[in-house]
Structure formats: C-alpha cells, structure tokens
Design an enzyme around this catalytic site. Structure first.
Site, PDB file in Angstrom:
ATOM      1  N   LEU A 191      10.824  53.080  26.323  1.00  0.00           N
ATOM      2  CA  LEU A 191       9.658  53.934  26.101  1.00  0.00           C
ATOM      3  C   LEU A 191       9.417  54.840  27.301  1.00  0.00           C
ATOM      4  CD1 LEU A 191       7.600  51.034  24.566  1.00  0.00           C
ATOM      5  CD2 LEU A 191       8.294  53.113  23.355  1.00  0.00           C
ATOM      6  N   PRO A 192       8.628  55.925  27.115  1.00  0.00           N
ATOM      7  CA  PRO A 192       8.498  56.907  28.193  1.00  0.00           C
ATOM      8  C   PRO A 192       7.892  56.372  29.492  1.00  0.00           C
ATOM      9  CG  PRO A 192       7.789  57.855  26.097  1.00  0.00           C
ATOM     10  CD  PRO A 192       8.010  56.393  25.852  1.00  0.00           C
ATOM     11  N   LYS A 235       7.861  62.052  36.587  1.00  0.00           N
ATOM     12  CA  LYS A 235       7.209  60.731  36.508  1.00  0.00           C
ATOM     13  C   LYS A 235       7.872  59.746  37.480  1.00  0.00           C
ATOM     14  CE  LYS A 235       8.860  57.750  33.916  1.00  0.00           C
ATOM     15  NZ  LYS A 235       9.481  56.896  32.905  1.00  0.00           N
ATOM     16  N   THR A 273      11.791  53.197  32.372  1.00  0.00           N
ATOM     17  CA  THR A 273      11.508  53.301  33.810  1.00  0.00           C
ATOM     18  C   THR A 273       9.996  53.337  33.980  1.00  0.00           C
ATOM     19  OG1 THR A 273      13.524  54.578  34.118  1.00  0.00           O
ATOM     20  CG2 THR A 273      11.925  54.615  35.908  1.00  0.00           C
ATOM     21  N   LYS A 310      15.699  51.155  40.722  1.00  0.00           N
ATOM     22  CA  LYS A 310      15.864  52.330  39.850  1.00  0.00           C
ATOM     23  C   LYS A 310      15.194  53.577  40.456  1.00  0.00           C
ATOM     24  CE  LYS A 310      15.982  55.061  36.285  1.00  0.00           C
ATOM     25  NZ  LYS A 310      17.146  55.765  35.820  1.00  0.00           N
TER      26      LYS A 310
HETATM   27  P1  NAD Z   1      12.223  60.159  24.952  1.00  0.00           P
HETATM   28  O1  NAD Z   1      10.925  60.835  25.187  1.00  0.00           O
HETATM   29  O2  NAD Z   1      13.398  60.921  24.445  1.00  0.00           O
HETATM   30  O3  NAD Z   1      12.003  58.920  23.915  1.00  0.00           O
HETATM   31  C1  NAD Z   1      10.912  58.066  23.928  1.00  0.00           C
HETATM   32  C2  NAD Z   1      10.722  57.523  22.499  1.00  0.00           C
HETATM   33  O4  NAD Z   1       9.672  56.550  22.510  1.00  0.00           O
HETATM   34  C3  NAD Z   1      10.342  58.605  21.492  1.00  0.00           C
HETATM   35  O5  NAD Z   1      11.220  58.557  20.373  1.00  0.00           O
HETATM   36  C4  NAD Z   1       8.901  58.232  21.105  1.00  0.00           C
HETATM   37  O6  NAD Z   1       8.581  58.565  19.751  1.00  0.00           O
HETATM   38  C5  NAD Z   1       8.924  56.724  21.308  1.00  0.00           C
HETATM   39  N1  NAD Z   1       7.607  56.117  21.480  1.00  0.00           N
HETATM   40  C6  NAD Z   1       6.598  56.505  22.299  1.00  0.00           C
HETATM   41  N2  NAD Z   1       5.557  55.646  22.168  1.00  0.00           N
HETATM   42  C7  NAD Z   1       5.920  54.715  21.259  1.00  0.00           C
HETATM   43  C8  NAD Z   1       5.275  53.564  20.714  1.00  0.00           C
HETATM   44  N3  NAD Z   1       4.034  53.201  21.056  1.00  0.00           N
HETATM   45  N4  NAD Z   1       5.948  52.825  19.797  1.00  0.00           N
HETATM   46  C9  NAD Z   1       7.221  53.188  19.426  1.00  0.00           C
HETATM   47  N5  NAD Z   1       7.877  54.258  19.913  1.00  0.00           N
HETATM   48  C10 NAD Z   1       7.228  55.011  20.821  1.00  0.00           C
HETATM   49  O7  NAD Z   1      12.585  59.414  26.319  1.00  0.00           O
HETATM   50  P2  NAD Z   1      14.043  58.941  26.823  1.00  0.00           P
HETATM   51  O8  NAD Z   1      14.718  60.072  27.489  1.00  0.00           O
HETATM   52  O9  NAD Z   1      14.726  58.195  25.729  1.00  0.00           O
HETATM   53  O10 NAD Z   1      13.597  57.949  28.007  1.00  0.00           O
HETATM   54  C11 NAD Z   1      13.058  56.647  27.753  1.00  0.00           C
HETATM   55  C12 NAD Z   1      12.920  55.904  29.069  1.00  0.00           C
HETATM   56  O11 NAD Z   1      14.210  55.836  29.702  1.00  0.00           O
HETATM   57  C13 NAD Z   1      11.984  56.596  30.083  1.00  0.00           C
HETATM   58  O12 NAD Z   1      11.242  55.619  30.765  1.00  0.00           O
HETATM   59  C14 NAD Z   1      12.942  57.330  31.015  1.00  0.00           C
HETATM   60  O13 NAD Z   1      12.383  57.514  32.304  1.00  0.00           O
HETATM   61  C15 NAD Z   1      14.134  56.386  31.014  1.00  0.00           C
HETATM   62  N6  NAD Z   1      15.435  57.016  31.290  1.00  0.00           N
HETATM   63  C16 NAD Z   1      15.811  58.168  30.664  1.00  0.00           C
HETATM   64  C17 NAD Z   1      17.070  58.741  30.963  1.00  0.00           C
HETATM   65  C18 NAD Z   1      17.544  60.020  30.296  1.00  0.00           C
HETATM   66  O14 NAD Z   1      18.578  60.570  30.743  1.00  0.00           O
HETATM   67  N7  NAD Z   1      16.869  60.511  29.268  1.00  0.00           N
HETATM   68  C19 NAD Z   1      17.917  58.121  31.878  1.00  0.00           C
HETATM   69  C20 NAD Z   1      17.519  56.920  32.469  1.00  0.00           C
HETATM   70  C21 NAD Z   1      16.271  56.372  32.164  1.00  0.00           C
END
Ligand code: NAD
Length: 298
Positions: free
Chosen positions: A65-66, A246, A96, A171
């Site tokens: 999740l975000p 963030k 994260t 991380k």
């Molecule tokens: P994203 O915004 O693409 O996806 C987040 C998903 O969570 C969305 O589909 C959203 O609809 C869903 N969501 C939000 N609230 C929700 C809830 N209450 N119930 C169910 N679903 C819910 O984000 P992402 O890029 O997939 O990143 C997710 C996490 O991974 C973050 O913490 C980010 O910092 C970390 N991360 C991302 C990357 C990257 O390259 N994108 C790399 C490493 C770590």
C-alpha cells in the site's frame, strides 16, 4: 502451495500478486480500484468482494500500500483485519512506511496472536514484474524464514535487517541514497547534453568509469537512452515522484530522531517535494531529469 491474501495491486502489487499465482500459490486479492482487480483476475487471482475476505483461511496476508495511514487503516482500523485474521496467519507488509508504524503494527497485532513482519522491497516495477525483488525484512527470525515460502515467488533476495521496523530503516537508507544517485546522474547527463554530448555515449562512458551506478545500469533518466524504462515512456509506469518524496520525508524524520546529519537527503527531499508541487507527483521519479535541465548561456 500457500493460501495468500494480497492487498494493494498498484504498480508493484499487481505484478507481485501475478507472480505468486505463477509460483503455484492460491491468491485472493483486494484493491479499491476496479481496473486493478480486473487485471488481477486475468492473472489468475481470486477477487475478494471486501477487504475482510482476504483474511479467510489465509496462511499469509501481504500488503503493498502507498503509505502509513493506508496500512494502519487496513489492519488496525475499525474494520481492520486485526479482528478477522486467524492466529496461524503471518502478516507481511511490503509497503514502505515508517519504522514506528511497523513496530506499532507488530505490537498491536501480537495480543491477537497475529505475527507480523515488515518486508519493504527494492528493485522497482521492473523487479516486481520479473520476480527479482529484494525483500528487506524486520521481525522474528522464524517468521522471516516462514515468509520465504512466498517471498521467494516474487523476488531473488530475502534479507533480515533485524527486529520489527528494521526492514523499514534499511529501506529508507537505500532510497535516500537512490534519490541522490538519480538527481546526480540527471545533473551530469544534462550538463553533457548542454555541451553537445550524445547522452547515450556519455552514459556508456560513465558506466565504464567511476560514476557508474544503478540508475545508469538499469534506469537511465534520459529519454531514448534505454528501452523499457519510464524515461522512454513519458515517465509513466515506475516509482512515483510522490512516493519518493514520501520516502525521503521518512528518512529525514528518522534522521531527526537520532540527530544524524543527512544534508544530501535533505536536499533531494526538497528537490522531489518541489517537483511534485510543480505537478509531476504522478510521474516516475526519474523525471527529476527534466527539473535539472540547464540552459546554455550565450
Ligand atoms: P501505487 O500507488 O501504484 O499502488 C497502490 C495501490 O494500493 C493502488 O492500487 C490503490 O488502489 C491501493 N490501495 C490504496 N488504499 C487501499 C486500501 N485501503 N485497500 C486496498 N487497496 C488500497 O503504489 P506502488 O508503486 O505499487 O507502491 C506501493 C508501495 O511500494 C509504496 O509504499 C511504495 O513506496 C513502495 N515501493 C514502490 C516502488 C515502485 O517502484 N513503484 C518500489 C519500491 C517500493
């Protein structure tokens, strides 16, 4: 084969859940986005009608999740899974978030008999798709070992950094360094371009020289230098500027708490925050390349 509940099917979670299916696990997913759920169904996941349904008979519940408040709401809120999960379920949060929130989750789930580890990832969307992520875990050794059953289906490295919250600390150290590398690489490429150099040639030179780093190897920020990376796709489909801002905020909070001096991290936090405020928050973090465009002075 394990029964896995998966929450959060964004840029990272979508392909991670799909890889768990490929690894032979039975995966039930939940997200707030219908489009994300439809894609997961196509990948072979079962789709939960509501959040609580992912908890049913799950060996593992994984969340991607975000930010902190999303994770807290999913597990600790009024409708939170803390009231629904069985004692045999191991919760693996791959988002994260702050180390404090990870420790709070661990402490508040424990009285319900629910085990928790933090397992944020490195490797980006490419790693999520290819199943080559690195998981950086915090929690009991036995729980981290048990988690390997499913983490190995989504990644190639599983590290244990220490107890609950330690995965998140490691991380943010990594992402603070990554932001510095991305901003520095962008600045160097733009300087070369402003003096008439071909960014492909300059990238190759720096790759074989002491400036070599991960962004030059697999994530070049200059459009057209590398295929299949966000910079060659209008900065779409990677790690959002908002998410990097963030993570850098989390790093600065952590630095304040222990009195660490992190001037480069503070600089990149301000760089990424102002880039987001200029309307680029939903672009990939390599779009910082456009922010550091120098003009040749005549
Ligand atoms: P994203 O915004 O693409 O996806 C987040 C998903 O969570 C969305 O589909 C959203 O609809 C869903 N969501 C939000 N609230 C929700 C809830 N209450 N119930 C169910 N679903 C819910 O984000 P992402 O890029 O997939 O990143 C997710 C996490 O991974 C973050 O913490 C980010 O910092 C970390 N991360 C991302 C990357 C990257 O390259 N994108 C790399 C490493 C770590």
């Amino acid at each position: 084969m394990a029964k896995v509940g998966f929450i959060g099917l964004g840029n990272m979670g979508g392909p991670m859940a799909a890889n768990l299916v490929k690894a032979g696990h039975q995966v039930t997913v939940f997200d707030l986005s219908d489009a994300a759920l439809a894609q997961a169904r196509e990948a072979g996941c079962g789709v939960a009608e509501q959040l609580v349904d992912v908890a049913e008979n799950a060996d593992f519940v994984i969340s991607m999740l975000p930010a902190d408040h999303h994770v807290e709401a999913v597990y600790l809120g009024e409708q939170g899974l803390q009231h629904k999960l069985s004692k045999r379920t191991l919760v693996i949060d791959c988002s994260t978030i702050s180390a404090e929130t990870a420790r709070k989750l661990s402490a508040e789930l424990a009285p319900h008999g629910i085990r928790f580890i933090d397992a944020p990832v490195s490797g980006g969307v490419g790693g999520a798709k290819a199943g080559t992520l690195t998981f950086i875990c915090g929690g009991d050794e036995s729980a981290v070992d048990e988690a390997r059953n499913v983490l190995n289906g989504m990644g190639k490295n599983v590290f244990r950094a220490g107890d609950a919250g330690a995965g998140q600390v490691a991380k943010i150290c990594n992402n603070m360094l990554l932001s510095v590398l991305m901003a520095g690489t962008s600045e160097a490429l733009q300087l070369g371009i402003a003096h008439g150099l071909d960014p492909k040639v300059l990238s190759e030179i720096m790759l074989q020289s002491s400036g070599r780093n991960w962004t030059l190897e697999v994530y070049n920020p200059c459009p057209g230098v590398m295929d299949g990376v966000p910079s060659s796709n209008d900065y779409q489909g990677g790690f959002l500027v908002d998410l990097m801002a963030k993570d850098l905020g989390l790093a600065q909070q952590a630095a304040l708490r222990c009195g660490a001096s992190t001037p480069m991290g503070s600089l990149t936090l301000n760089l990424y925050r102002s880039w987001a405020q200029l309307g680029h928050g939903r672009e990939d973090f390599s779009s910082i390349f456009k922010y550091v465009t120098p003009q040749m002075k005549k």
